[in-house]
Design a protein around this motif. Structure first.
Motif, PDB file in Angstrom:
ATOM      1  N   VAL A   1      16.803  82.217 -10.904  1.00  0.00           N
ATOM      2  CA  VAL A   1      15.696  80.931 -10.541  1.00  0.00           C
ATOM      3  C   VAL A   1      14.753  82.007  -9.399  1.00  0.00           C
ATOM      4  N   GLY A   2      15.589  82.492  -8.372  1.00  0.00           N
ATOM      5  CA  GLY A   2      14.787  83.090  -7.217  1.00  0.00           C
ATOM      6  C   GLY A   2      15.110  82.144  -5.861  1.00  0.00           C
ATOM      7  N   SER A   3      14.115  82.369  -5.188  1.00  0.00           N
ATOM      8  CA  SER A   3      14.351  81.749  -3.672  1.00  0.00           C
ATOM      9  C   SER A   3      13.817  80.565  -3.854  1.00  0.00           C
ATOM     10  N   VAL A   4      14.517  79.469  -3.703  1.00  0.00           N
ATOM     11  CA  VAL A   4      14.015  78.055  -3.562  1.00  0.00           C
ATOM     12  C   VAL A   4      13.568  77.800  -2.189  1.00  0.00           C
ATOM     13  N   ALA A   5      12.443  77.372  -1.882  1.00  0.00           N
ATOM     14  CA  ALA A   5      11.976  76.778  -0.663  1.00  0.00           C
ATOM     15  C   ALA A   5      12.357  75.343  -0.625  1.00  0.00           C
ATOM     16  N   LEU A   6      12.924  74.875   0.378  1.00  0.00           N
ATOM     17  CA  LEU A   6      13.363  73.534   0.741  1.00  0.00           C
ATOM     18  C   LEU A   6      12.348  72.923   1.611  1.00  0.00           C
ATOM     19  N   THR A   7      12.264  71.396   1.196  1.00  0.00           N
ATOM     20  CA  THR A   7      11.347  70.865   2.147  1.00  0.00           C
ATOM     21  C   THR A   7      12.127  70.423   3.441  1.00  0.00           C
ATOM     22  N   GLN A   8      11.392  69.889   4.396  1.00  0.00           N
ATOM     23  CA  GLN A   8      11.954  69.723   5.792  1.00  0.00           C
ATOM     24  C   GLN A   8      12.877  68.793   5.749  1.00  0.00           C
ATOM     25  N   TRP A   9      13.085  67.492   4.785  1.00  0.00           N
ATOM     26  CA  TRP A   9      14.202  66.774   4.611  1.00  0.00           C
ATOM     27  C   TRP A   9      15.218  67.478   4.082  1.00  0.00           C
ATOM     28  N   GLN A  10      14.820  68.179   2.938  1.00  0.00           N
ATOM     29  CA  GLN A  10      16.231  68.853   2.226  1.00  0.00           C
ATOM     30  C   GLN A  10      16.891  69.967   3.137  1.00  0.00           C
ATOM     31  N   GLY A  11      15.946  70.782   3.865  1.00  0.00           N
ATOM     32  CA  GLY A  11      16.786  71.642   4.692  1.00  0.00           C
ATOM     33  C   GLY A  11      17.333  70.923   6.022  1.00  0.00           C
ATOM     34  N   THR A  12      17.006  69.783   6.269  1.00  0.00           N
ATOM     35  CA  THR A  12      17.699  69.063   7.460  1.00  0.00           C
ATOM     36  C   THR A  12      18.885  68.408   7.042  1.00  0.00           C
ATOM     37  N   LEU A  13      18.800  67.684   5.893  1.00  0.00           N
ATOM     38  CA  LEU A  13      20.014  67.330   5.333  1.00  0.00           C
ATOM     39  C   LEU A  13      21.277  68.395   4.908  1.00  0.00           C
ATOM     40  N   LEU A  14      20.841  69.598   4.362  1.00  0.00           N
ATOM     41  CA  LEU A  14      21.715  70.369   4.117  1.00  0.00           C
ATOM     42  C   LEU A  14      22.202  71.261   5.259  1.00  0.00           C
ATOM     43  N   THR A  15      21.380  71.230   6.390  1.00  0.00           N
ATOM     44  CA  THR A  15      22.019  71.980   7.529  1.00  0.00           C
ATOM     45  C   THR A  15      22.911  71.030   8.229  1.00  0.00           C
ATOM     46  N   VAL A  16      22.664  69.653   8.408  1.00  0.00           N
ATOM     47  CA  VAL A  16      23.493  68.705   8.905  1.00  0.00           C
ATOM     48  C   VAL A  16      24.911  68.644   8.345  1.00  0.00           C
ATOM     49  N   ALA A  17      25.012  68.516   7.067  1.00  0.00           N
ATOM     50  CA  ALA A  17      25.935  68.514   6.079  1.00  0.00           C
ATOM     51  C   ALA A  17      26.963  69.752   6.227  1.00  0.00           C
ATOM     52  N   LEU A  18      25.961  70.824   6.453  1.00  0.00           N
ATOM     53  CA  LEU A  18      27.030  72.159   6.472  1.00  0.00           C
ATOM     54  C   LEU A  18      27.597  72.360   7.851  1.00  0.00           C
ATOM     55  N   VAL A  19      26.768  71.822   9.032  1.00  0.00           N
ATOM     56  CA  VAL A  19      27.629  71.805  10.351  1.00  0.00           C
ATOM     57  C   VAL A  19      28.571  70.864  10.589  1.00  0.00           C
ATOM     58  N   VAL A  20      28.324  69.529   9.881  1.00  0.00           N
ATOM     59  CA  VAL A  20      29.588  68.655  10.049  1.00  0.00           C
ATOM     60  C   VAL A  20      30.800  68.910   9.207  1.00  0.00           C
ATOM     61  N   ILE A  21      30.657  69.513   7.931  1.00  0.00           N
ATOM     62  CA  ILE A  21      31.839  69.984   7.289  1.00  0.00           C
ATOM     63  C   ILE A  21      32.363  71.211   8.118  1.00  0.00           C
ATOM     64  N   THR A  22      31.700  72.089   8.598  1.00  0.00           N
ATOM     65  CA  THR A  22      32.436  73.176   9.268  1.00  0.00           C
ATOM     66  C   THR A  22      33.026  72.668  10.252  1.00  0.00           C
ATOM     67  N   ILE A  23      32.549  72.034  11.175  1.00  0.00           N
ATOM     68  CA  ILE A  23      33.235  71.607  12.327  1.00  0.00           C
ATOM     69  C   ILE A  23      34.474  70.671  11.891  1.00  0.00           C
ATOM     70  N   ASN A  24      34.567  69.832  11.062  1.00  0.00           N
ATOM     71  CA  ASN A  24      35.731  68.906  10.792  1.00  0.00           C
ATOM     72  C   ASN A  24      36.914  69.972   9.866  1.00  0.00           C
ATOM     73  N   ALA A  25      36.312  70.827   9.359  1.00  0.00           N
ATOM     74  CA  ALA A  25      37.235  71.767   8.688  1.00  0.00           C
ATOM     75  C   ALA A  25      38.123  72.591   9.836  1.00  0.00           C
ATOM     76  N   VAL A  26      37.307  73.069  10.917  1.00  0.00           N
ATOM     77  CA  VAL A  26      38.116  73.635  11.697  1.00  0.00           C
ATOM     78  C   VAL A  26      38.830  72.734  12.585  1.00  0.00           C
ATOM     79  N   ASN A  27      38.318  71.681  12.900  1.00  0.00           N
ATOM     80  CA  ASN A  27      39.159  70.559  13.750  1.00  0.00           C
ATOM     81  C   ASN A  27      40.367  70.018  12.939  1.00  0.00           C
TER      82      ASN A  27
END
Length: 435
Positions: free
Chosen positions: A133-159
């Motif tokens: 497909v190539g580089s898919v640009a994310l909207t502001q809401w998509q980027g925010t939701l994906l970033t928050v989900a990634l941070v929360v999952i990583t934090i709890n995985a380490v915890n």
């Protein structure tokens, strides 16, 4: 590289030197909870080790800001400030939890707010490289939701994996080392300045873990607590977000042709970084299995239990130290195996090496089931773990003595015992007569 190493050493030194005073402070403050049913330690141990790790983070950022080359990271990017803001918030939540044990939903909300603070300051995912497909640009809401989900999952995985002495700090240090090598390769070999913040974050993260590990190895004198586990999880996620979602794959210029072809060819390079769960696959697997297990039982996903991977290693028969080293082994195998595959995905030797090391890891996992015992004449030669315990020797001798036949006419025994037939052969039933 020298400036990165200097930053790492300063961070490790500050963390190491502050951990001792923080331990005394935790004891005075009463941050020594009673031993719970799921705990494996036997004595109350102070928490709040995350305080020393946070000040190590601050010291590393402060030193990097005054170095010749690394100071450009702070001038050209706002990501270090975004990391510090989110880290401070998650650290405060962790300190409160270590002292007062706040509700799990409140911690989850704090994790999302900390991730949102970093997003507001520019540390977010802007696009994703997708094969064919190539580089898919994310909207502001998509980027925010994906970033928050990634941070929360990583934090709890380490915890979730923070259950044995030195386990979480060691596994995150291994992941950070693999991450540092990859980010430094992108920054130095290809001249992409956007990879410099992620390289700095991983170097500081290694320093935090290395400085804390001497105090946390078994038997641990202090625990990092949620203030430390959530902090290092946040830093690891921040580095992955920085290099994954803000570097254009075409900037690598590894392959000529269309953007789709370039992204398709560079997918192995982005496998370790598209999802940080690849380099912390063991904690992520533990997180997923815990959620499924607790939900299946009708419990809350945040309910604590003794079903984690490290608990199962102890139940199999591994010692505390051996269980920790086995988890280190698998973390290193997955992290550095992914790193090697990203460098040269066409090499069959890498795949064969990973398969061979995986077989060794399986043998190590099953070692308590097949632990050999040396014969009596070799007891003083083999290592202690292969020696027969005294009670095993006594029990074996008693069993041999019980099975040995006793000669008829031995003084001190009666005839029935000397024959030793009536004790093993059941009596024949008497034949019924017709009379």
């Amino acid at each position: 590289m020298r400036e990165y190493l200097l930053t790492l050493c300063i961070t490790a030194a500050v963390t190491y030197l502050l951990t001792g005073p923080v331990r005394k402070f935790a004891i005075v403050a009463g941050a020594m909870p009673e031993i719970r049913a799921r705990d494996v330690h036997r004595e109350p141990t102070p928490r709040l080790g995350g305080i020393a790790m946070f000040f190590g983070l601050c010291a590393g950022l402060l030193v990097a800001d005054h170095l010749t080359n690394l100071s450009e990271v702070f001038e050209k990017s706002n990501e270090p400030r975004a990391l510090l803001s989110g880290a401070a918030l998650i650290w405060l939540i962790g300190v409160l939890d270590d002292k007062f044990e706040i509700d799990a939903l409140i911690k989850l909300g704090g994790q999302m707010i900390a991730a949102g603070v970093m997003v507001m300051q520019g540390l977010t995912i802007l696009w994703l490289p997708i094969p064919s497909v190539g580089s898919v640009a994310l909207t502001q809401w998509q980027g925010t939701l994906l970033t928050v989900a990634l941070v929360v999952i990583t934090i709890n995985a380490v915890n979730f994996v923070d259950g044995l002495d030195g386990l979480a700090a060691g596994m995150v240090c291994i992941a950070a080392a693999a991450f540092f090598l990859y980010a430094y390769r992108i920054w130095y070999s290809y001249g992409i300045e956007a990879a410099a913040p992620a390289t700095l974050f991983s170097a500081i993260l290694m320093g935090m873990c290395i400085g804390f590990l001497p105090h946390n190895m078994h038997p641990a004198r202090i625990f990092m607590g949620d203030s430390g586990s959530m902090l290092i999880g946040l830093v690891l996620a921040a580095g992955a977000i920085s290099i994954t979602g803000q570097i254009d794959p075409d900037a690598l210029k590894l392959f000529a042709g269309s953007e789709k072809a370039a992204v398709h060819q560079t997918v192995p390079v982005y496998i370790p970084l598209l999802l940080p769960l690849t380099i912390i696959a063991v904690p992520a697997a533990d997180l997923i299995s815990a959620i499924v297990r607790r939900t299946w039982r009708g419990q809350s996903p945040f309910a604590a239990d003794r079903g984690h991977l490290h608990h199962r290693l102890l139940e199999i028969g591994h010692s505390h130290s051996r269980a920790v080293w086995i988890m280190y082994f698998w973390s290193a195998l997955i992290a550095f195996g992914s790193l090697a595959y990203s460098v040269n995905s066409a090499s069959m030797w890498i795949v064969l090496g990973v398969v061979f090391l995986s077989a060794i890891g399986l043998v190590l996992l099953l070692l308590p089931r097949f632990t050999p015992r040396a014969p009596m004449w070799a007891q003083h030669i083999v290592p202690p773990r292969y020696r027969r315990r005294r009670r095993d020797v006594v029990a074996e001798a008693a069993e041999v003595e019980q099975r040995a036949p006793v000669a008829v006419g031995v003084a001190g025994v009666n005839g029935a015992t000397a024959l030793s037939a009536r004790t093993h052969v059941p009596e024949r039933p008497k034949a019924e007569t017709s009379r």
